[in-house]
Structure formats: structure tokens, C-alpha cells
Scaffold this motif. Structure first.
Motif, mmCIF file in Angstrom:
data_model
loop_
_atom_site.group_PDB
_atom_site.id
_atom_site.type_symbol
_atom_site.label_atom_id
_atom_site.label_comp_id
_atom_site.label_asym_id
_atom_site.label_seq_id
_atom_site.Cartn_x
_atom_site.Cartn_y
_atom_site.Cartn_z
ATOM 1 N N GLU A 237 0.854 -1.183 0.000
ATOM 2 C CA GLU A 237 0.000 0.000 0.000
ATOM 3 C C GLU A 237 0.892 1.235 0.000
ATOM 4 N N CYS A 238 0.539 2.226 -0.812
ATOM 5 C CA CYS A 238 1.313 3.465 -0.939
ATOM 6 C C CYS A 238 0.433 4.621 -0.462
ATOM 7 N N ASP A 248 -4.181 0.181 11.131
ATOM 8 C CA ASP A 248 -5.401 -0.057 10.352
ATOM 9 C C ASP A 248 -5.099 -0.299 8.873
ATOM 10 N N VAL A 249 -4.080 0.377 8.343
ATOM 11 C CA VAL A 249 -3.726 0.199 6.929
ATOM 12 C C VAL A 249 -3.173 -1.206 6.696
ATOM 13 N N LEU A 250 -2.346 -1.681 7.617
ATOM 14 C CA LEU A 250 -1.797 -3.033 7.488
ATOM 15 C C LEU A 250 -2.899 -4.079 7.623
ATOM 16 N N GLU A 254 -3.997 -6.886 4.878
ATOM 17 C CA GLU A 254 -4.071 -8.320 5.186
ATOM 18 C C GLU A 254 -5.445 -8.884 4.834
ATOM 19 N N ARG A 255 -6.475 -8.069 5.014
ATOM 20 C CA ARG A 255 -7.817 -8.515 4.632
ATOM 21 C C ARG A 255 -7.919 -8.684 3.118
ATOM 22 N N LYS A 256 -7.367 -7.717 2.375
ATOM 23 C CA LYS A 256 -7.405 -7.796 0.914
ATOM 24 C C LYS A 256 -6.637 -8.998 0.386
ATOM 25 N N GLY A 278 5.603 8.812 7.289
ATOM 26 C CA GLY A 278 6.095 7.927 8.332
ATOM 27 C C GLY A 278 5.033 6.988 8.867
ATOM 28 N N PHE A 279 5.290 6.449 10.043
ATOM 29 C CA PHE A 279 4.454 5.403 10.614
ATOM 30 C C PHE A 279 4.200 5.667 12.091
#
Length: 303
Positions: A237-238, A248-250, A254-256, A278-279
Motif C-alpha cells: 500500500e502506498c 489499520d492500513v496493514l 491483510e484482509r485484501k 512515516g508510521f
């Protein structure tokens, strides 16, 4: 008199194009690449002592500047029927990316032949999901403008021509372009990430060697990039947003993964996140003990 070698001179990749505007901030380097692309003639118009906004105003939006009418000159010079090609390019720029949509928008017979010519000129590219085994036969193909400046010109110069002709460049810049510049740059950030993953992967910086890198989608889901290897794959994901990327993005990625899994043919799945901002601390803690997740910051991509 015999040919000993040949090269197709393609646009520069981001890592090379950015040297024309290395004085810009990393964020503006991405935005500048989104506007100008990698064509050296366009990049040479950039004044590094000016801001990106000044360059756009004086070098693109000002009547008489080199880039102001460049697209018209380009099409008239390269093509016999510029009007039809112009209509097709405008339709794609307006978001008609599928073949039927382009036909309906233009009303032109034989659109496929025109699209083939535009692809040969590297102005348009047809993209299919990266997992497709036979891309040429795929019905999932979409068309998009490959040349970044072409995309910018059709989005901001052509529709606002009346005001620009009367010296309204600053108004167009401040009211139309700058409020949308990050939205406009987002798909180019994905392209920069793709270039980066190719380079890093071929240099041994990924857990496997890439065979293909590209987007993936179906009727319900979309993944920005998938790096395909022989036995492994990385879903990426970018995020070109002003907020750090969180857990939440990770979790969503993982769901996709469940949707694309049947097309990955038993490949072991890794995950990657590319972020402009960043993260979060929670995400960094969450992935610290995992060997299947890689994080890439804007600094990684630029440097």
C-alpha cells in the motif's frame, strides 16, 4: 552504415529526474515529478532557484512559455489526425479509462487503432492486473496517460484556457491546482514506489527477486502494488497522506490478501507499506517482531 545498437529513449525515472530539482523538499520533488514527468526537455524548463509554485506559474500557466502549448505542438507534429487523438486523450484524462467508455465519450470509429498508435508513442499505456497470465487477452485492461505532463496539461491547462489567455495564471494556480496537487500526485507516488521496489528488489533488498511489479484489482478490491516473485509475493500500500500510517492500513491490506490469494498460486505473502509521512508508534511496535512486513519512508524512496 550498419546499425550496431539501438535504444528507445524513455522518460527518466524519478531517481534521475529529481536531480533537476534537487533543491526542492522531498514532498515537492514528488509533486514536481507528477507535474513534469521524466522528459528532459520539460525538466530543463525548471528553475531550481524558484519554488515549485513559481515554476508552474511562470513556466506552464503563462502564455508564451515553452510548455503552455506543448501538447498541441506535440500532437500536430507526431500525428496525421490530431483532432481524433486529442479527443481520445481528453477522454482518458477525464477518467474514461475503459475501451467502451472511450468509444462512448469520443464517438470515434476504430478507437482501438488510435489507442495502439498512442501506445507506440508512449503517451498512453494499457494496464492489466499484475497477476494476469495473458495481458494482451485480458478484458480487465484500463488505459491511462503515461506522460505526466500530458495528464497535467489536460487536467489544468486546457480546461482553464480562457482565463489563462487573459493572464489568470495565479488565480488558476491558487484556486484549482494547489488545493488538488496532492490528490493529483498520489498515483505518481505509487509509480515512484513501483520504480523503487524494482530497483531494491533487483539489488537484493527484498526477501525475493521480483519478476513483475504492478497494480491489482477486481470488481470489489484494489491493491496499489503487488511485487511478484517465483515463489513469493509482496502486497504493498502506498500512502501519500499527511498522517503517519497506522495499524489499520496493514490490517486492511491483510484482509485484501484473501481476495487476491487464489491468483497468487500458493506464493508466500509478504506485506509492504510506503508512506509519505512515516508510521505510527503502534504500527512500528506491531511489526517489530514480524519478518513478513517491510516499511518504506519517503526518505527511502527519494534517496
Amino acid at each position: 552504415g550498419r546499425r550496431t545498437a539501438q535504444y528507445l529513449l524513455e522518460p527518466m525515472l524519478f531517481r534521475d529526474a529529481r536531480l533537476f530539482f534537487a533543491s526542492f523538499s522531498p514532498e515537492d520533488q514528488v509533486r514536481a515529478y507528477a507535474v513534469y514527468g521524466g522528459t528532459p526537455a520539460y525538466l530543463r524548463t525548471i528553475r531550481p532557484d524558484y519554488s515549485l509554485e513559481q515554476n508552474i506559474l511562470e513556466g506552464i500557466l503563462t502564455r508564451g512559455s515553452f510548455l503552455y502549448d506543448e501538447v498541441r505542438f506535440l500532437l500536430q507534429q507526431e500525428l496525421r489526425e490530431p483532432r481524433n487523438y486529442f479527443a481520445i486523450l481528453q477522454a482518458i484524462a477525464d477518467g474514461r479509462t475503459r475501451l467502451n467508455e472511450i468509444k462512448q465519450a469520443t464517438g470515434i470509429e476504430g478507437v482501438t487503432a488510435y489507442l495502439d498508435t498512442l501506445q507506440q508513442l508512449h503517451l498512453v499505456e494499457r494496464v492489466v492486473p499484475v497477476t494476469e497470465a495473458q495481458p494482451q487477452k485480458s478484458r480487465r485492461g484500463i488505459y491511462y496517460l503515461k506522460d505526466h505532463y500530458l495528464r497535467f496539461w489536460f487536467r489544468y491547462v486546457l480546461p482553464n484556457r480562457s482565463q489563462l489567455e487573459r493572464g489568470g495564471g495565479r488565480m488558476i494556480l491558487e484556486s484549482r491546482i494547489l488545493p488538488e496537487i496532492d490528490h493529483f500526485s498520489s498515483p505518481v507516488f505509487e509509480e515512484i514506489c513501483q520504480q523503487f521496489l524494482w530497483k531494491v528488489g533487483l539489488l537484493g533488498g527484498l526477501p525475493f527477486v521480483p519478476v513483475r511489479v504492478g497494480k491489482w484489482w477486481n470488481a470489489r478490491e484494489e491493491i496499489d502494488l503487488i511485487v511478484l516473485g517465483e515463489e513469493r509475493a509482496m502486497l504493498v500500500e502506498c500512502k501519500w497522506t499527511g498522517k503517519p500510517v497506522g495499524i489499520d492500513v496493514l490490517l486492511e491490506l491483510e484482509r485484501k490478501a484473501k481476495s487476491v490469494q487464489p491468483e497468487l498460486e500458493r506464493r508466500y505473502i509478504h506485506f509492504g507499506l510506503c508512506s509519505r509521512s512515516g508510521f505510527t508508534h503502534d504500527l512500528l511496535e506491531h511489526v517489530s517482531g514480524r519478518g513478513d512486513v517491510m516499511l518504506f519512508s519517503l526518505a527511502d524512496l527519494v534517496e
